[in-house]
Design a protein around this motif. Structure first.
Motif, short mmCIF file in Angstrom:
data_model
loop_
_atom_site.label_atom_id
_atom_site.label_comp_id
_atom_site.label_asym_id
_atom_site.label_seq_id
_atom_site.Cartn_x
_atom_site.Cartn_y
_atom_site.Cartn_z
N GLY A 55 -3.08 7.24 1.96
CA GLY A 55 -3.20 6.66 0.51
C GLY A 55 -4.13 7.78 -0.41
O GLY A 55 -4.27 8.77 -0.51
N HIS A 79 -5.18 2.57 -4.07
CA HIS A 79 -3.77 3.58 -4.25
C HIS A 79 -3.17 3.79 -2.74
O HIS A 79 -3.99 3.93 -2.09
N THR A 80 -1.61 3.42 -3.01
CA THR A 80 -1.35 3.81 -1.56
C THR A 80 -0.63 5.35 -1.46
O THR A 80 0.09 5.43 -1.00
N GLY A 81 -0.53 6.01 -2.35
CA GLY A 81 -0.20 7.57 -2.82
C GLY A 81 -1.73 7.95 -3.56
O GLY A 81 -2.74 8.21 -3.99
N SER A 100 -1.37 7.33 -10.26
CA SER A 100 -0.59 7.76 -8.64
C SER A 100 0.64 8.20 -8.57
O SER A 100 1.61 7.82 -9.37
N ASP A 102 1.99 6.63 -6.24
CA ASP A 102 2.62 5.45 -5.78
C ASP A 102 3.03 4.34 -7.32
O ASP A 102 3.53 2.91 -6.85
N ARG A 132 5.91 9.01 -9.91
CA ARG A 132 4.65 9.26 -10.09
C ARG A 132 3.76 9.43 -11.23
O ARG A 132 4.29 9.54 -12.78
#
Length: 227
Positions: A55, A79-81, A100, A102, A132
């Motif tokens: 993440g 965040h996952t990204g 992010s 994500d 993004r």
């Protein structure tokens, strides 16, 4: 031939590096390829986007906490990204926003004395971009108003208090937005884009009031302020 030396009023000015105990050391700064400073500072904290597995994350350090930073130091990691941009709220030194890969924007409340445990729950999650989010910028005078820009060529102005989009400028740009900046009172925004144009936009009227062509193929994130 006589050699001509350009004179400079700074020719007798020399910088001096600070001591190690006055620096932040051993921080794994993010390697994401994005046009960002990867850090933000206010009168109390410095925030730095760092490498994270699974993440995105950034570190928040009190200004007085210098020296070597332990690798297990807590982070903001919801965040996952990868996190691409961060910005401190000008009206509250404990509030910070992050954008992010994500496709979300998150707003975080940092504890008064800094982090003792990793922070995973944001105050609010702002969802509206389809790609993004590389730019976040708080309104300079209005509370709870945040701007975000993404690779979907859209600019969204949010009411952070309700989590709703106030204005969606999704038809102003035909190419990637490189930078967005408010003017001093927040009545206008200036943008630079991959299409080699700088635009001045009135967000309330949702219209471009002026634009100019530029010769550089790439305009990095530079600030703009009206006089």
């Amino acid at each position: 031939m006589r050699r001509v030396v350009r004179q400079s009023k700074f020719r007798h000015v020399f910088g001096q590096a600070v001591k190690n105990d006055q620096c932040y050391d051993d921080i794994r700064v993010s390697r994401v390829t994005w046009d960002s400073s990867f850090c933000a500072v206010n009168p109390r904290f410095v925030a730095i986007i760092v490498e994270a597995s699974g993440g995105g994350a950034f570190m928040v350090l009190p200004l007085h906490k210098t020296g070597r930073i332990d690798k297990s130091y807590p982070t903001v990691c919801g965040h996952t990204g990868p996190v691409l941009d961060i910005d401190w709220c000008p009206h509250n030194d404990q509030v910070i926003a992050s954008g992010s890969e994500d496709c979300t924007v998150m707003v975080w409340q940092i504890p008064e004395n800094g982090l003792t445990l990793s922070l995973t729950e944001p105050v609010v999650v702002l969802e509206g971009h389809s790609k993004r989010v590389g730019i976040v910028a708080w309104h300079p005078t209005a509370r709870n108003v945040l701007l975000s820009a993404g690779c979907d060529n859209a600019i969204i102005i949010w009411n952070v208090g309700t989590g709703e989009a106030l204005i969606n400028l999704d038809d102003m740009h035909v190419d990637v937005i490189y930078n967005v900046s408010w003017n001093r009172n927040g009545s206008l925004i200036c943008t630079s884009s991959k299409d080699k144009k700088v635009r001045i936009i009135d967000p309330r009227k949702q219209e471009i009031i002026s634009f100019s062509n530029i010769t550089d193929a790439f305009i990095s994130r530079k600030t703009w302020r009206s006089q």
